[in-house]
Scaffold this active site. Structure first.
Site, short mmCIF file in Angstrom:
data_model
loop_
_atom_site.label_atom_id
_atom_site.label_comp_id
_atom_site.label_asym_id
_atom_site.label_seq_id
_atom_site.Cartn_x
_atom_site.Cartn_y
_atom_site.Cartn_z
N ILE A 70 0.79 -1.33 0.34
CA ILE A 70 -0.17 -0.05 -0.15
C ILE A 70 0.87 1.04 -0.06
CG2 ILE A 70 -1.65 1.20 1.23
CD1 ILE A 70 -2.83 -1.62 2.83
N PRO A 71 0.74 1.71 -1.24
CA PRO A 71 2.18 2.62 -1.25
C PRO A 71 1.97 4.15 -0.78
CG PRO A 71 0.81 2.39 -3.35
CD PRO A 71 0.18 1.23 -2.08
N CYS A 72 2.97 4.19 0.64
CA CYS A 72 2.39 5.54 1.33
C CYS A 72 3.69 6.34 1.06
CB CYS A 72 2.57 4.72 2.62
SG CYS A 72 3.04 3.57 3.63
N HIS A 73 4.53 5.83 0.51
CA HIS A 73 5.77 6.38 -0.08
C HIS A 73 5.42 6.89 -1.10
CE1 HIS A 73 5.43 2.53 -2.47
NE2 HIS A 73 6.42 3.46 -3.21
#
Length: 194
Positions: free
Chosen positions: A143-146
């Site tokens: 889950i690409p919170c970056h």
DNA sequence: CAGGATCTACTTG
DNA sequence: CAAGTAGATCCTG
């Protein structure tokens, strides 16, 4: 509304496994509902445990783990991950789940600002709260919170350590303003830097 | 109620 | 341009 989930016991872990990558040993956990947690490699874990390849796990988890490992490797290599295991995000509040859901729509190589994410969930003023939800993301990388940066393409923060955010973004070919260089010591994983 | 992975708008070196 | 400051806002425990 907002009924407190009395059931669905999200806390129960079925299995805790690891995924070995060139960037280190990731630790992941599964519940009955799916992948519930991803932990970045820690120095201690790098002294790899017996973790001989794929431990013996029952079938639901087994195939989930294969997908997790593949997705993790793909993203770390800068490739789009196509197949994901189901995610168990039941620990999140309604607000956090809304944010996490939107994060999944940010494709590889793309970025959004905290403010933009706030707008996407229809809560434009909850900019700061969005940052909090990102920090609470139990499944980083997948889950690409970056991919959420601060305004003006500054790096912003990252729970797992800013270096990871830099590494992930670089792997995806994303450019960001050199916010603050400091923050972390020597990292030597150089996955064949061309 | 205090505190954050923010933001905008200044003000200063 | 970089680095502070202040106030606004909202979710969380």
């Amino acid at each position: 509304m907002r009924v407190r989930q009395a059931t669905s016991n999200p806390g129960i872990i079925l299995a805790e496994l690891t995924v070995s990558t060139e960037a280190g040993l990731f630790r992941v956990r599964y519940s009955v509902a799916g992948l519930s947690e991803v932990e970045f490699p820690k120095e201690e874990n790098d002294a790899q445990l017996p973790a001989a390849a794929t431990p013996s796990v029952a079938e639901p988890v087994k195939s989930w783990h294969e997908k997790t490992a593949r997705a993790l490797h793909d993203i770390l290599a800068g490739r789009e991950a196509k197949d994901f295991p189901p995610f168990d995000l039941s620990i999140g509040t309604e607000f956090q789940k809304r944010v996490w859901h939107v994060l999944r729509k940010i494709e590889m190589g793309q970025t959004r600002s905290y403010a933009e994410v706030a707008e996407m969930i229809g809560n434009p003023k909850a900019v700061r709260a969005v940052g909090g939800a990102c920090g609470a993301n139990p499944i980083p990388v997948l889950i690409p919170c970056h991919r959420v940066l601060a305004a003006r393409h500054k790096l912003g923060g990252f729970s797992g350590g800013l270096n990871w955010k830099r590494i992930l973004l670089e792997r995806e070919g994303v450019l960001f303003s050199s916010d603050r260089l400091s923050e972390t010591p020597e990292f030597n994983w150089r996955a064949d830097d061309r």
